[in-house]
Design a protein around this motif. Structure first.
Motif, PDB file in Angstrom:
ATOM      1  N   GLU A 252       4.915  15.806   2.102  1.00  0.00           N
ATOM      2  CA  GLU A 252       5.901  14.724   1.989  1.00  0.00           C
ATOM      3  C   GLU A 252       6.261  14.345   3.406  1.00  0.00           C
ATOM      4  OE1 GLU A 252       8.840  12.679   2.363  1.00  0.00           O
ATOM      5  OE2 GLU A 252      10.122  14.271   1.570  1.00  0.00           O
ATOM      6  N   GLY A 255       8.398   7.630   6.082  1.00  0.00           N
ATOM      7  CA  GLY A 255       8.567   6.444   5.259  1.00  0.00           C
ATOM      8  C   GLY A 255       9.063   5.263   6.068  1.00  0.00           C
ATOM      9  N   SER A 257      10.557   2.358   4.121  1.00  0.00           N
ATOM     10  CA  SER A 257      10.732   1.771   2.794  1.00  0.00           C
ATOM     11  C   SER A 257      11.449   0.428   2.843  1.00  0.00           C
ATOM     12  CB  SER A 257      11.492   2.745   1.907  1.00  0.00           C
ATOM     13  OG  SER A 257      10.797   3.983   1.819  1.00  0.00           O
ATOM     14  N   CYS A 286      14.138  10.163   4.733  1.00  0.00           N
ATOM     15  CA  CYS A 286      12.750   9.703   4.795  1.00  0.00           C
ATOM     16  C   CYS A 286      12.483   8.561   3.825  1.00  0.00           C
ATOM     17  CB  CYS A 286      11.794  10.860   4.543  1.00  0.00           C
ATOM     18  SG  CYS A 286      12.097  11.743   2.996  1.00  0.00           S
ATOM     19  N   SER A 287      13.172   8.558   2.678  1.00  0.00           N
ATOM     20  CA  SER A 287      12.949   7.511   1.685  1.00  0.00           C
ATOM     21  C   SER A 287      13.993   6.408   1.764  1.00  0.00           C
ATOM     22  CB  SER A 287      12.961   8.111   0.274  1.00  0.00           C
ATOM     23  OG  SER A 287      14.210   8.743   0.018  1.00  0.00           O
ATOM     24  N   GLU A 382       8.690   4.637  11.671  1.00  0.00           N
ATOM     25  CA  GLU A 382       9.867   5.327  11.155  1.00  0.00           C
ATOM     26  C   GLU A 382      10.812   5.648  12.310  1.00  0.00           C
ATOM     27  OE1 GLU A 382      10.682   8.694   7.848  1.00  0.00           O
ATOM     28  OE2 GLU A 382       9.413   9.338   9.516  1.00  0.00           O
ATOM     29  N   TYR A 408       2.914   3.331   5.546  1.00  0.00           N
ATOM     30  CA  TYR A 408       3.669   4.239   4.684  1.00  0.00           C
ATOM     31  C   TYR A 408       3.733   3.711   3.257  1.00  0.00           C
ATOM     32  CZ  TYR A 408       5.282   6.275   9.102  1.00  0.00           C
ATOM     33  OH  TYR A 408       5.347   6.874  10.330  1.00  0.00           O
ATOM     34  N   LEU A 410       6.401   5.401   0.697  1.00  0.00           N
ATOM     35  CA  LEU A 410       7.236   6.420   0.053  1.00  0.00           C
ATOM     36  C   LEU A 410       8.132   5.824  -1.039  1.00  0.00           C
ATOM     37  CD1 LEU A 410       7.835   9.386  -0.025  1.00  0.00           C
ATOM     38  CD2 LEU A 410       9.510   9.081   1.813  1.00  0.00           C
ATOM     39  N   GLY A 450       4.702  10.324  -1.999  1.00  0.00           N
ATOM     40  CA  GLY A 450       4.322   9.076  -1.373  1.00  0.00           C
ATOM     41  C   GLY A 450       2.868   8.698  -1.495  1.00  0.00           C
ATOM     42  N   SER A 454       2.650   8.468   3.896  1.00  0.00           N
ATOM     43  CA  SER A 454       3.838   9.159   3.393  1.00  0.00           C
ATOM     44  C   SER A 454       3.476  10.461   2.692  1.00  0.00           C
ATOM     45  CB  SER A 454       4.615   8.242   2.433  1.00  0.00           C
ATOM     46  OG  SER A 454       5.224   7.188   3.152  1.00  0.00           O
TER      47      SER A 454
END
Length: 479
Positions: A252, A255, A257, A286-287, A382, A408, A410, A450, A454
């Motif tokens: 994992e 991201g 997003s 991260c998301s 990111e 990415y 995610l 992801g 991701s």
């Protein structure tokens, strides 16, 4: 101020110090002061954890136990986690910087994860394959062995729980490597696991740096599976090391997003999502939503609402349950500031923020850039801070192209009340999870993972059980 001796590692059912009593200073990012010391494991402690994990697995104490035994153990761990929720949450708040409520919620979510996978312990089943008269063919699920789980510093307790619980539910042993920036919260998880009566060696929780000790664990041929949450660069190195030993992995990673606000979007829901995923935990999610793609007819309104949001949020220490808390370290803040320098060099339109509050600790303003080109590094990389880039679109197709325009995949979000448009977009967005009119699925039952850089594999949900089990086929001809 440090109020006690060093927190210890948990190995082979015992709490132990590091080699030569080495310790790590744990900093409060809201004040830049040391708040705790944690024993630092070296290669010797890591080797002991591996030996204990292999011995526990070989003994069959969990791997050959009745599933109801594992179920009761996980339920007991959940109960013990709730007992340390306040003390552990306070220390997690101090070491990570997040709000006290969020830190205590991590322990609640961790308890829920152990309960969820405890409930699945006796439901991970094989199947029968019909081959006709005189033949019996079926599958059984077996645990993989010793799982190494490396968790990040942003949500260490809740992320650890989801993978440790799934591994134990299927009868594996676990070595949990805590992050050196935020190791204390996981010490309280170790206390809960120990108090619940987990057999010695089935779980070890150790704080080790990513240098020699971490390398020792990742490359040890006795490790049967690796679960990693963290950066793409570290994930790539772990994958390379795992390939040498042909070890299955779950990754994992990062991201970038995007949330898509259509022309009928409820802007209050968009702002709630920004608050929950871009500002919360100082954007170290991260998301989290880091790109907002808005229909041109609502674009100016969205920028105005973001400006109001920036004025309304409280900035301060997590112990005050502030909305915008500090970044986890000076290093992390410096990294985010480098991206703001890129924004300045690219002459991006700064809507709000872009600076550092005049106070102690590693705080940073909530920062919003408008009209950001899709090719900008701020739209592609990111950042892991409270920084949002906003981009206009005219058609659904353009929105999808922008949302999918990074390496990415995610998470993504869609803000509309038109079901047809929502489902049309959801089918085309390249993301492991797609949210509608909110951000983040609240349930441990919802799978998470992801596409692209991701990562791969799914944590949470029933799917995660198969990260820690292998299917064996048994076929007999009857005489």
């Amino acid at each position: 101020m440090v109020t006690q001796g060093a927190y210890e590692n948990y190995v082979a059912g015992e709490f132990v110090t590091g080699e030569n009593d080495r310790t790590l200073e744990v900093e409060n990012p809201a004040t830049a002061e040391t708040v705790a010391l944690h024993a630092l494991a070296g290669a010797e402690t890591c080797a002991r954890a591996v030996e204990a994990g292999r011995a526990a697995f070989a003994s069959g104490v969990l791997s050959r136990a009745k599933p109801t035994v594992r179920m009761r153990l996980l339920f007991d761990i959940a109960a013990e986690l709730r007992k340390v929720k306040q003390e552990g949450g306070r220390m997690l708040c101090l070491e990570q910087g997040k709000s006290l409520k969020s830190a205590e919620d991590e322990f609640e979510k961790a308890a829920a994860a152990f309960e969820y996978y405890g409930g699945l312990a006796d439901k991970a089943e094989g199947r029968q394959i019909p081959l006709g008269d005189g033949m019996v063919d079926f599958t059984i699920l077996e645990p993989l062995g010793l799982s190494l789980q490396i968790v990040p510093w942003n949500f260490p307790v809740s992320i650890a729980a989801r993978s440790v619980a799934a591994a134990l539910a299927t009868g594996n042993s676990v070595i949990l490597k805590s992050p050196e920036i935020t190791p204390v919260g996981l010490h309280y998880m170790a206390r809960a696991i120990d108090a619940a009566g987990a057999p010695a060696g089935t779980v070890s929780v150790i704080c080790a740096t990513g240098g020699d000790a971490g390398r020792h664990l990742v490359t040890d041929p006795a490790i049967d599976q690796i679960t990693f949450t963290g950066s793409v660069a570290t994930g790539r190195w772990i994958l390379s090391a795992a390939a040498e030993n042909i070890v299955p992995t779950v990754m994992e990673l990062g991201g970038k997003s995007a949330g898509i606000a259509l022309d009928d979007a409820d802007m209050s829901k968009v702002m709630a999502a920004v608050r929950a995923s871009t500002i919360s935990n100082a954007g170290q999610i991260c998301s989290g939503m880091t790109r907002l793609i808005v229909h041109r007819s609502r674009y100016d309104e969205a920028l105005a609402e973001l400006g109001k949001l920036a004025e309304e949020i409280t900035v301060g220490p997590g112990m005050d349950n502030s909305v915008l808390t500090p970044l986890v370290s000076e290093t992390q803040r410096n990294r985010v500031q480098e991206y703001l320098s890129i924004g300045a060099n690219e002459k991006l339109d700064l809507v709000t923020g872009g600076g550092v509050p005049d106070r102690a600790g590693w705080f940073m303003d909530f920062t919003v850039y408008a009209d950001v080109p899709a090719t900008s590094r701020l739209a592609q990389e990111e950042i892991f801070g409270p920084v949002l880039v906003v981009m206009p679109f005219d058609t659904r197709e353009e929105a999808v192209e922008l949302a999918n325009g990074t390496q990415y995949g995610l998470a993504a979000g869609i803000f509309t009340d038109r079901l047809n448009d929502a489902l049309w977009l959801a089918q085309r967005l390249r993301a492991g999870q797609v949210y509608g009119n909110l951000w983040h699925a609240a349930s441990i039952a919802s799978p998470f993972g992801g596409f692209g850089r991701s990562g791969f594999g799914r944590e949470r949900g029933a799917e995660a059980v198969m990260n820690y089990a292998k299917s064996k086929n048994v076929c007999f001809a009857l005489s």
